[in-house]
Each structure stands twice: as C-alpha cells, then as structure tokens.
Design a protein around this motif. Structure first.
Motif, mmCIF file in Angstrom:
data_model
loop_
_atom_site.group_PDB
_atom_site.id
_atom_site.type_symbol
_atom_site.label_atom_id
_atom_site.label_comp_id
_atom_site.label_asym_id
_atom_site.label_seq_id
_atom_site.Cartn_x
_atom_site.Cartn_y
_atom_site.Cartn_z
ATOM 1 N N ASP A 74 33.988 8.682 39.636
ATOM 2 C CA ASP A 74 34.964 9.259 40.641
ATOM 3 C C ASP A 74 34.508 8.182 41.904
ATOM 4 O O ASP A 74 33.083 8.609 42.274
ATOM 5 N N GLN A 116 40.314 11.238 40.364
ATOM 6 C CA GLN A 116 40.911 12.364 40.581
ATOM 7 C C GLN A 116 41.696 12.549 39.424
ATOM 8 O O GLN A 116 41.313 14.043 39.397
ATOM 9 N N GLU A 134 35.068 8.643 44.755
ATOM 10 C CA GLU A 134 35.166 9.792 45.805
ATOM 11 C C GLU A 134 34.212 10.856 45.346
ATOM 12 O O GLU A 134 34.143 10.804 44.061
HETATM 13 MG MG LIG Z 1 40.503 9.956 43.874
#
Ligand SMILES: [Mg+2]
Ligand SMILES: Nc1nc2c(ncn2[C@@H]2O[C@H](COP(=O)(O)OP(=O)(O)OP(=O)(O)O)[C@@H](O)[C@H]2O)c(=O)[nH]1
Length: 356
Positions: A38, A11, A40
C-alpha cells in the motif's frame, strides 16, 4: 499440493485480504504466502498491530507514505516504476517458498489509486516475470454513490489492464454488497429475524471482521467477499484427490483469453450454513445461486447466456441431489455446465454436460 501467492494492493485489497486470512486461519493454520502493498501506511500498520500481526512476514510488506491520492496514474506510472524492483524481489521470494506455484491471487479495488494503478501495473510485471503462473484477480468496483470522485476514471483505466494482463477476474460490485447488507439491516432492525435471516449466518456473523471492537464502514461488506474467497480457495487449500486448482477453474470457465470475467454468487447468505444440507434446502440453494439477490455483481444472466458455469458445493451433500438439481437447471438455461462438488473440502465431482 499447489500454492498461491496472495498480493493485497491498496486499502481495499488489504482490508479484504485480512478479512479473508482471518477466516482462512480459523479453518486451518497454514503457512502464509502473502505480499502486502500500500502506498500509504495506515491500513498495513493497523494490520501489524492487530490480531493478524503474526500471520504476515514483516519482510513481505511494501508501503510508502503519501498514497496515490485516488489517482490511477500516480499508482501506475509513479509508484509502478519506483517500486517495481522491490516488489518483484518480494514476489520472487514468496514464489521460492512454493513447491508448486499455482497462481498469483491479487486483491484490489478499481476506484482508488494504488490498488487500481499499481495493482494493474503489477499484473504486467507478473506476466513478464512469471509467464507460466496464472494471474487470478479479485477486483472491487465502485458503486454509483462512491465518494471517490475519480473512481469511474480509475476503473476504466484499470479495466484495460485487466483485459490484457489478467487470466481471470472476479469482479465484485460494492453496490451489490451494500444491497445485501441493507437487506440484512432491514430485517434485523425490524426484529423479525427468523424466517429468512438466521443469527450467525454468513452476513450477520462477525467472523472475518478482524477488528470486531471497532467496526469500520466496509467490515460487513468485506466479510461477504472474504467468505466468497474462502469457498473459492477451499479446494486449493485442502487436500483431496479430486480437488480443483484455481487455474483449473479459470481454464474451464474462460472460453477465450479476454472473456475472463466471472459473475459470482454465494449461498447461503441469509440463513445459517449447515454442513449436513437436507435435500430441500439444497434445491433452494441451487435456485438462490442463480438469483440476483445472491450475486456479488449486478448482472442478470437469466436474460443472457451462460457460456460456462461452476458450482462449488461445500458440506456433506449427496451426489444424487446434485445431479437432480443440475438436470433441473440444465433444462432451463444452461448450454454448458461444470459442477465441482466439494465434500468436506476433500472431494470434487466434475461432470461436464453439453447441450446444444
Ligand atoms: Mg489508500
Ligand atoms: N468493498 C470494499 N471497498 C473498499 C474498501 N476500501 C476502499 N474501498 C473502495 O475502493 C475505492 C477506493 O480505493 P482504495 O482501495 O481505498 O484506494 P487505494 O488502492 O488504497 O489507493 P490510494 O488510497 O489512492 O493510494 C472506492 O471505490 C472505495 O469505495 C474496502 O475495505 N472494501
């Protein structure tokens, strides 16, 4: 001209990376060499829907769904081995586009799972696969009040990997960024904007916050980091006969392989950046560069020793003014100083001074 491959992991890495691209693209529209990773999807998907969507090659993104849950071991061990081949393939592809690959420029945080775990796993992979290419890492360290409860553990585990597999690390302390922003807020809210802080200065300008309509908690902090990276890479991004490469900076500043952590500071932070800097302002900027208020990591080098120092100056600065300031500081606490002067990003003056 040399190139670097930017690797944005997790992030924080992706948010700072995008802030940096936004600013870099304002300076010049260039071919993008970046790999976005990433575990996610949220941040990368947001980037793909935002104003920077055309900047990134959709084939150079790697995402998973679950994230590493702020667990270094999940990023390093689980996702590391699972995605190693896929990541390597994309890195190789980016590297093939470079005529003269200078370095891998990794941006990540230390406190989470993906940037910290997978990001440092990648350093080892890069070392094995591209042993000749420098690994320059921007690492964001958690503040004391970080809401990720595992962040101290993740940071320690990542730190060992940085020691062993990075060539140069630029540590950024979230607490320092927070302190700079708080100082600005205090002055802006008191309505006394003027003497110290000018509108459109580096910290009050929204340039670099790529989602201006919906400000996120880290936007202002990331704007500062992105500006630092912008200045640091300007010499590599613009043509100039005396310009420095990023790996030359590390080569000059890293005295022993494992002593590779740099303390960075940035000025002007609170006042408006001006291309034509009057000498008196320049003197102040030199002093500011060595003050705690302008450092992006909490350290007090004045109570310690500078092994090496690089000053990168952008703008129309007179060489004589620089020399005067170097001499002023040389007397105070420098053992060795290297100065890089960037005149409109096209000239660099390098002058080593040894004083023992
Ligand atoms: Mg993350
Ligand atoms: N300066 C800054 N710090 C950030 C940002 N996003 C997260 N952090 C810090 O980074 C740490 C958390 O790491 P993240 O980057 O969110 O985690 P990640 O790498 O995505 O890993 P997982 O979410 O666990 O898969 C904490 O210390 C946060 O305070 C950002 O945009 N800017």
């Amino acid at each position: 001209m040399t190139q670097s491959v930017i690797v944005q992991v997790g992030q924080c890495g992706n948010q700072i990376g995008c802030c940096f691209w936004d600013l870099a693209l304002r300076e010049h529209a260039a071919v993008n060499q970046a790999v976005l990773i990433d575990m996610e999807e949220g941040v990368v998907n947001e980037i793909l829907q935002g104003p920077l969507r055309d900047v990134f090659d959709s084939k150079q993104l790697i995402t998973d769904i679950s994230g590493s849950g702020n667990n270094w071991a999940v990023g390093h061990k689980v996702f590391g081995s699972r995605y190693q081949e896929e990541i390597l393939e994309k890195l190789r592809k980016s590297a093939e586009h470079c005529d003269c690959l200078q370095c891998f420029f990794v941006i990540h945080s230390m406190g989470g799972g993906t940037g910290s775990g997978l990001g440092t796993y990648l350093l080892k992979v890069l070392e094995d696969e591209f042993p000749e290419v420098y690994r320059f890492v921007t690492s964001v360290y958690p503040s004391g009040e970080d809401d990720v409860i595992t962040s101290p553990y993740n940071s320690i585990l990542a730190m060992k990997e940085l020691n062993e597999h990075a060539d140069c690390v630029l540590p950024i302390d979230n607490q320092s960024l927070f302190d700079i922003i708080s100082k600005i807020d205090l002055v802006v809210n008191s309505g006394k904007l003027g003497t110290t802080i000018k509108p459109k200065s580096l910290v009050t300008s929204s340039a670099g916050t790529f989602k201006k309509w919906q400000e996120k908690p880290f936007d202002a902090m990331n704007n500062i980091v992105a500006n630092l990276l912008l200045s640091l890479t300007s010499s590599a991004r613009f043509e100039g006969s005396l310009n420095m490469d990023l790996n030359e900076i590390s080569m000059n500043l890293v005295p022993f392989p494992q002593l590779h952590y740099l303390v960075s500071s940035l000025t002007p932070l609170y006042t408006l950046a001006d291309v034509n800097v009057p000498p008196r302002r320049l003197d102040q900027m030199f002093s500011d560069a060595f003050s705690k208020d302008h450092q992006l990591i909490r350290a007090d080098p004045k109570h310690s020793l500078y092994l090496a120092c690089a000053l990168m100056v952008r703008g129309n600065v007179q060489i004589s003014d620089l020399r005067r300031n170097i001499e002023r500081f040389d007397c105070v606490f420098f053992k060795i100083i290297y100065v890089y002067c960037l005149r409109q990003c096209s000239r660099v003056l390098r002058r080593p001074l040894c004083k023992f």
